[in-house]
Design an enzyme around this catalytic site. Structure first.
Site, PDB file in Angstrom:
ATOM      1  N   ALA A 163      29.412   3.169  -7.531  1.00  0.00           N
ATOM      2  CA  ALA A 163      28.369   2.871  -6.536  1.00  0.00           C
ATOM      3  C   ALA A 163      28.236   1.353  -6.350  1.00  0.00           C
ATOM      4  O   ALA A 163      28.755   0.569  -7.142  1.00  0.00           O
ATOM      5  CB  ALA A 163      27.048   3.463  -7.014  1.00  0.00           C
ATOM      6  N   GLY A 244      26.507   7.808  -8.444  1.00  0.00           N
ATOM      7  CA  GLY A 244      25.915   7.667  -7.116  1.00  0.00           C
ATOM      8  C   GLY A 244      24.740   8.606  -6.946  1.00  0.00           C
ATOM      9  O   GLY A 244      24.114   9.011  -7.930  1.00  0.00           O
ATOM     10  N   GLU A 266      27.061  10.819 -13.024  1.00  0.00           N
ATOM     11  CA  GLU A 266      25.963   9.924 -13.392  1.00  0.00           C
ATOM     12  C   GLU A 266      25.216   9.650 -12.097  1.00  0.00           C
ATOM     13  O   GLU A 266      25.613   8.805 -11.310  1.00  0.00           O
ATOM     14  CB  GLU A 266      26.557   8.663 -14.027  1.00  0.00           C
ATOM     15  CG  GLU A 266      25.619   7.948 -14.965  1.00  0.00           C
ATOM     16  CD  GLU A 266      24.830   6.911 -14.233  1.00  0.00           C
ATOM     17  OE1 GLU A 266      23.688   7.232 -13.841  1.00  0.00           O
ATOM     18  OE2 GLU A 266      25.333   5.804 -14.050  1.00  0.00           O
ATOM     19  N   CYS A 300      20.030   2.740 -11.153  1.00  0.00           N
ATOM     20  CA  CYS A 300      19.627   4.150 -11.320  1.00  0.00           C
ATOM     21  C   CYS A 300      18.625   4.257 -12.446  1.00  0.00           C
ATOM     22  O   CYS A 300      17.922   5.254 -12.554  1.00  0.00           O
ATOM     23  CB  CYS A 300      20.798   5.091 -11.466  1.00  0.00           C
ATOM     24  SG  CYS A 300      22.109   4.490 -12.431  1.00  0.00           S
TER      25      CYS A 300
HETATM   26  C1  UN1 Z   1      23.294   2.056 -12.986  1.00  0.00           C
HETATM   27  O1  UN1 Z   1      22.260   1.681 -12.433  1.00  0.00           O
HETATM   28  O2  UN1 Z   1      24.115   2.811 -12.417  1.00  0.00           O
HETATM   29  O3  UN1 Z   1      20.630   0.472 -17.846  1.00  0.00           O
HETATM   30  C2  UN1 Z   1      23.715   1.610 -14.319  1.00  0.00           C
HETATM   31  C3  UN1 Z   1      20.956  -0.379 -17.037  1.00  0.00           C
HETATM   32  C4  UN1 Z   1      22.415  -0.804 -16.910  1.00  0.00           C
HETATM   33  C5  UN1 Z   1      23.229   0.225 -16.255  1.00  0.00           C
HETATM   34  C6  UN1 Z   1      22.686   0.790 -15.017  1.00  0.00           C
HETATM   35  N1  UN1 Z   1      22.975  -1.145 -18.164  1.00  0.00           N
HETATM   36  O4  UN1 Z   1      20.171  -0.920 -16.310  1.00  0.00           O
END
Ligand code: UN1
Length: 513
Positions: A163, A244, A266, A300
């Site tokens: 993404a 995504g 994920e 995310c």
């Molecule tokens: C994501 O937003 O796809 O925990 C990954 C976190 C990062 C990874 C985020 N280490 O904010």
């Protein structure tokens, strides 16, 4: 602040005409195919144009990868690890340049751009150690003079769909592990961030070349949705690791499932922090604000909901409002700013739309949102982080909007807070702020958070690579990066060896001829 894209590309050794699809170190593809343009949300400039792979290009890449797999799987795992170590070293050398490019193409703050490259370096280090630890178990056979054990073999081609929000780190989590496990990779980056992908491909291709590794071990395919669909439906791609939206993940998961392939998903989160009456409120403030406005709310793991105890609700809401007023929004490459732009104008529309929907459902805004205008904001992608008081069952609150909109919800008892925290379709990250041991343990127990990540006195974002990363429910169930996530990139084989003079059957079955 003016960003000199040409000097970034020169430092990374990228020539403009090379921004096409690539297998290994060869850049090519159908020159008549259409291009996608990379738009920088920082200043609204088009910073690159990349050729989209056609289905014939895609097929050529898969064939090349299949050949490369036959070679790569014969290299001993620790030697594969050594090449990943060299990739990590190359990232160390290029950290500033690549981090700056991430910040410029994606719009996250420079510090976060550097942090993202640091995650890549960290996963390489992790994978180097792992390359000597791809352990299988041994078991005691129920039959005399028999030995039973399991071993792990590479899968073949790993397709990585990533993404825009972590345009390089998520690729590296998958790639570093997939490579030490003996797989080859085909990467389809986000259409919104092709240039950082091209940069990564340059860095890794150089390392392979220096080690005389034939082309095709790591492949980049810049493409649109069609390329993603080709990969998802292609039985030659053993594993699809996709990051995504839940909508995308459902489509990919269904296509891969229909051919009984493996997928690692994920997907979206709807992450909450419970702020208890026993919380350290100053600490909670930092966790909540960074979680909600960091990466402009486009992780995310971003904090979308704060579930606050009624005894501290007003005091904490006042602290939040005070902090939000002080936020500096602007060019993410200027380190004085806290918040950069959203990725593009579509993201701005969905932010505005969510604010409208929230108001329609009765949300009360403590800090109003809006799009920033003026010379510093010509890209049209800079928005104000906002805060609304809501009910957890509002439709919009149940939905993940990739933007800095923070929802506040009040609670009375911890049971109620946990039910609210779990009361959404997604299950990625969660946190509780409390200095009370009983509360913390209840939150972490099987009766507590239902998420893949549950933290105490830490916000929801900023997970370290050493833990398995991913979540439950509509987040997709996959786990990437640390712990034993490597197993998803290998196939398990159970082996039983008979070194006796007879052939006893299991379960005591008699079969005499
Ligand atoms: C994501 O937003 O796809 O925990 C990954 C976190 C990062 C990874 C985020 N280490 O904010």
């Amino acid at each position: 602040m003016r960003t000199d894209i040409q000097s970034i590309l020169n430092k990374l050794g990228i020539k403009a005409e090379n921004a096409a699809f690539s297998t290994g170190s060869i850049w090519g593809g159908d020159s008549n195919s259409k291009s996608i343009e990379s738009f920088s949300p920082v200043d609204g400039k088009i910073i690159a144009s990349a050729k989209v792979a056609t289905s014939a290009d895609y097929d050529a890449v898969v064939k090349k990868s299949q050949e490369a797999f036959n070679y790569w799987r014969t290299i001993p795992a620790p030697k594969r690890g050594d090449i990943v170590r060299q990739f990590g070293d190359a990232l160390r050398v290029n950290k500033d340049t690549l981090g700056t490019l991430v910040s410029y193409e994606m719009g996250k703050s420079l510090q976060e751009g550097f942090g993202e490259v640091q995650e890549m370096i960290d996963i390489c280090d992790f994978a180097v150690g792992l390359s000597r630890q791809l352990y299988g178990l041994t078991m005691h056979s129920e039959r005399p003079n028999h030995r039973m054990y399991e071993q792990w073999h590479p899968l073949g081609i790993v397709g990585i769909i990533s993404a825009f929000n972590f345009p390089v780190a998520v690729w590296s989590w998958n790639t570093a592990l997939a490579l030490v496990c003996g797989n080859v990779c085909i990467w389809k980056p986000s259409e919104k961030t092709p240039l950082t992908a091209v940069a990564c491909q340059h860095i890794i291709a150089k390392v392979f070349k220096e080690n005389d590794v034939p082309e095709g071990v790591c492949n980049l395919i810049v493409g649109d949705r069609e390329v993603g669909e080709l990969m998802a439906n292609d039985g030659r791609v053993a594993l699809i690791s996709a990051t995504g939206s839940t909508r995308m993940g459902k489509a990919v998961g269904a296509a891969v499932g229909a051919r009984l392939g493996k997928s690692l998903l994920e997907l979206g989160g709807n992450n909450a922090i419970i702020i208890s009456e026993h919380a350290d409120l100053d600490m909670s403030l930092i966790g909540a604000v960074f979680g909600a406005v960091g990466t402009a709310g486009q992780r995310c793991t971003s904090t979308r909901r704060l579930i606050i105890h009624e005894a501290v609700y007003d005091a904490f809401a006042a602290k939040l409002v005070k902090a939000y007023v002080q936020l500096r929004i602007g060019d993410p490459l200027d380190q004085n700013n806290h918040v950069g732009p959203l990725i593009d104008k579509d993201a701005v529309s969905s932010y505005l739309d969510s604010i409208e929907k929230c108001k329609d459902e009765g949300g009360k805004f403590l800090v109003e949102g809006g799009v920033l205008e003026g010379e510093a904001y010509t890209s049209g992608c800079y928005v104000k982080p906002c805060i609304a008081e809501v009910k957890n069952d509002f439709k919009i609150v149940q939905h993940e909007t990739f933007a800095p909109i923070l929802y506040l919800i009040k609670y009375k008892t911890l049971d109620e807070a946990i039910a609210l925290q779990n009361g959404v379709p997604q299950g990625l990250s969660s946190a509780i702020m409390t200095l009370n041991l009983r509360e913390a343990e209840q939150f972490l127990s099987f009766q507590g958070s239902d998420c893949g990540i549950a933290n105490v006195n830490i916000g929801t974002s900023g997970a370290e690579i050493g833990g398995a990363f991913g979540g439950e429910k509509e987040t997709g169930g996959g786990r990437e990066s640390g712990s034993d996530a490597w197993r998803a990139y290998m196939r398990r084989q159970t082996n039983t060896i008979n070194y006796s003079n007879t052939l006893p059957l299991a379960q005591g079955i008699k079969f005499d001829l």
